[in-house]
Design a protein around this motif. Structure first.
Motif, short mmCIF file in Angstrom:
data_model
loop_
_atom_site.label_atom_id
_atom_site.label_comp_id
_atom_site.label_asym_id
_atom_site.label_seq_id
_atom_site.Cartn_x
_atom_site.Cartn_y
_atom_site.Cartn_z
N UNK A 1 0.35 -18.72 -33.38
CA UNK A 1 0.40 -20.26 -33.53
C UNK A 1 0.60 -20.75 -32.01
N UNK A 2 1.50 -20.29 -31.10
CA UNK A 2 1.83 -20.65 -29.80
C UNK A 2 0.68 -20.43 -28.83
N UNK A 3 0.46 -19.29 -28.78
CA UNK A 3 -0.52 -18.73 -27.97
C UNK A 3 -2.00 -19.00 -28.27
N UNK A 4 -2.16 -19.31 -29.51
CA UNK A 4 -3.64 -19.52 -29.94
C UNK A 4 -4.22 -20.99 -29.51
N UNK A 5 -3.35 -21.82 -28.69
CA UNK A 5 -3.69 -23.07 -27.97
C UNK A 5 -3.85 -22.92 -26.55
N UNK A 6 -4.20 -21.79 -26.11
CA UNK A 6 -3.94 -21.47 -24.54
C UNK A 6 -5.42 -21.96 -23.98
N UNK A 7 -6.43 -21.90 -24.85
CA UNK A 7 -7.67 -22.53 -24.03
C UNK A 7 -7.98 -23.94 -24.30
N UNK A 8 -7.04 -24.77 -25.24
CA UNK A 8 -6.99 -26.27 -25.37
C UNK A 8 -7.10 -27.03 -24.13
N UNK A 9 -6.20 -26.71 -23.06
CA UNK A 9 -6.09 -27.42 -21.93
C UNK A 9 -7.60 -27.46 -21.32
N UNK A 10 -8.37 -26.45 -21.41
CA UNK A 10 -9.73 -26.22 -20.78
C UNK A 10 -10.67 -27.61 -21.19
N UNK A 11 -10.40 -28.31 -22.48
CA UNK A 11 -11.05 -29.45 -22.89
C UNK A 11 -10.84 -30.71 -22.26
N UNK A 12 -9.54 -30.67 -21.39
CA UNK A 12 -9.25 -32.00 -20.86
C UNK A 12 -9.36 -31.63 -19.25
N UNK A 13 -10.14 -30.47 -18.75
CA UNK A 13 -10.19 -30.32 -17.16
C UNK A 13 -11.64 -30.80 -16.91
N UNK A 14 -11.77 -31.24 -15.66
CA UNK A 14 -13.07 -31.74 -15.05
C UNK A 14 -14.25 -30.84 -15.31
N UNK A 15 -15.37 -31.20 -15.36
CA UNK A 15 -16.62 -30.61 -15.64
C UNK A 15 -16.94 -29.32 -14.76
N UNK A 16 -16.40 -29.45 -13.52
CA UNK A 16 -16.81 -28.28 -12.51
C UNK A 16 -15.83 -27.22 -12.85
N UNK A 17 -14.60 -27.41 -13.65
CA UNK A 17 -13.76 -26.49 -14.04
C UNK A 17 -13.67 -25.77 -15.45
N UNK A 18 -14.74 -26.27 -16.16
CA UNK A 18 -14.83 -25.60 -17.46
C UNK A 18 -15.54 -24.15 -17.31
N UNK A 19 -15.67 -23.60 -18.53
CA UNK A 19 -16.28 -22.13 -18.74
C UNK A 19 -15.90 -21.36 -17.58
N UNK A 20 -16.69 -20.54 -17.08
CA UNK A 20 -16.30 -19.64 -15.87
C UNK A 20 -15.35 -20.19 -14.91
N UNK A 21 -15.48 -21.60 -14.62
CA UNK A 21 -15.00 -22.38 -13.58
C UNK A 21 -13.39 -22.35 -13.97
N UNK A 22 -13.30 -22.11 -15.09
CA UNK A 22 -11.80 -22.28 -15.60
C UNK A 22 -11.00 -20.90 -15.51
N UNK A 23 -11.69 -19.69 -15.19
CA UNK A 23 -11.14 -18.42 -15.27
C UNK A 23 -9.98 -18.43 -14.24
N UNK A 24 -10.38 -18.67 -12.95
CA UNK A 24 -9.27 -18.46 -11.87
C UNK A 24 -8.06 -19.70 -11.99
N UNK A 25 -8.46 -20.78 -12.64
CA UNK A 25 -7.28 -21.60 -12.70
C UNK A 25 -6.12 -21.19 -13.96
#
Length: 376
Positions: free
Chosen positions: A224-248
């Protein structure tokens, strides 16, 4: 739709996530971890470190180094959830804990994707029916994974009582003294220690709680808590989505892990009033024993994480992260056939029937949801 390359890539990434997520827990339950009774935060630290180190491999795939502070938010969800997951695996069992974790994540992802992000669905009725299928499968896996062990556990407690606690303490000491021994006796002692450890109680605020029940609760908290760990990616800028989000994500995981160690040390410092004693009571890393299991678990989880990130990018939160939770079937196979958590063929068959009901729910949810647009 089925021929859309992004759609196909998303489902392939979900399959990769399934393999990684379904197998990363095996080293956590292995003989090495059992021999030292590894602390959940210590094991999570190994996972966070490997997640950070392996994240830079995306550069070899042509991905530019980008960073968004939303990765820290993801770390706040994932690191505590990961520690809950480790505790659940070691105290409730691999098959049942990962069944609860995966199914809970499906529920949370569906809520985020369908209700909050308004990701399109062909039919709301069938989408909700898929969720109910997953819940039914979860109940079945929970019931049939405990049906064999629970009566024996109750019988052992009523027969031995307090004497069992003394025997278990003696057994642990004996097992520790033989952990470097190559004699055939060392392995059975470790196995006995693992099976009895789940029956021991934990004292919290003056009350005793079963380790297995706390493990099941930890699995639910992880989902229930950890299941939201990728939700913040929806609010990140376009160049930090997908593989660009892995490092962040990996940087956020390391920052939060270090922060939790500081909190833990500060708690002991306030309690003991001595910096040296506060440091000494921190759990050891057991590097000689745990470096390989820790690195393996962290690498497998990192593989699953990359797969799930790409799946969420191309399929959406509700479908992408939910599809990656087919890992419960993989972890169930490890738990039943490798760790022998369930031995009766009839119960194994019923567990798999429940698992397939859950998988059917995931597939139906995926069918009823439309794929996200490329680069979401």
């Amino acid at each position: 739709m089925a021929s859309d390359p992004y759609f196909i890539l998303g489902w392939f990434a979900a399959f990769v996530g399934t393999i990684g997520f379904g197998s990363f827990a095996v080293p956590i339950k292995g003989d090495a971890a059992n021999s030292v009774d590894i602390d959940p935060l210590v094991m999570q630290s190994y996972k966070s470190l490997m997640c950070f180190l392996t994240s830079w491999l995306v550069v070899l795939l042509g991905q530019k180094v980008t960073f968004t502070w939303w990765g820290i938010v993801s770390g706040l969800f994932w690191v505590p959830g990961g520690a809950f997951n480790i505790f659940a695996i070691r105290n409730a069992g691999l098959a049942i804990s990962q069944g609860i974790v995966a199914s809970s994540i499906v529920m949370v992802s569906f809520i985020w994707g369908n209700i909050i992000f308004r990701e399109p669905a062909k039919s709301q009725v069938f989408a909700y029916a898929a969720v109910w299928l997953i819940m039914a499968g979860l109940y079945g896996m929970s019931y049939f994974s405990t049906a064999e062990s629970l009566p024996a556990e109750i019988g052992n407690k009523s027969e031995h009582g307090e004497e069992q606690e003394e025997e278990e303490d003696l057994m642990r000491k004996t097992s520790d003294s033989f952990e470097n021994d190559s004699s055939p006796l060392s392995q059975p002692l470790e196995i006995t220690q693992e099976s009895h450890r789940r029956e021991r109680s934990i004292l919290i605020c003056g009350k005793t709680y079963s380790r297995r029940k706390l493990g099941l609760l930890s699995a639910l908290l992880c989902g229930t808590w950890g299941g939201s760990c990728l939700v913040p990616m929806h609010y990140s800028p376009g160049d930090t989505n997908g593989l660009g989000y892995v490092i962040s994500f990996s940087v956020g995981a390391m920052v939060v892990t270090i922060f939790l160690w500081i909190l833990r040390y500060s708690y002991h410092l306030l309690k003991l009033k001595s910096p040296k004693e506060a440091y000494e009571v921190l759990p050891p890393f057991h590097f000689r024993v745990m470096w390989l299991p820790g690195a393996t678990a962290g690498s497998l989880w990192s593989l699953g994480n990359v797969g799930s990130i790409v799946a969420v990018e191309h399929l959406g939160q509700g479908v992408g992260y939910s599809a990656s939770q087919g890992a419960l079937l993989i972890s169930g196979i490890w738990g039943i056939f490798y760790f022998k958590e369930v031995s009766k063929p009839s119960i194994i068959c019923k567990w798999f029937m429940s698992a397939f009901v859950t998988i059917a729910g995931i597939l139906l949810l995926g069918y009823e949801s439309s794929p996200a647009s490329p680069g979401r």
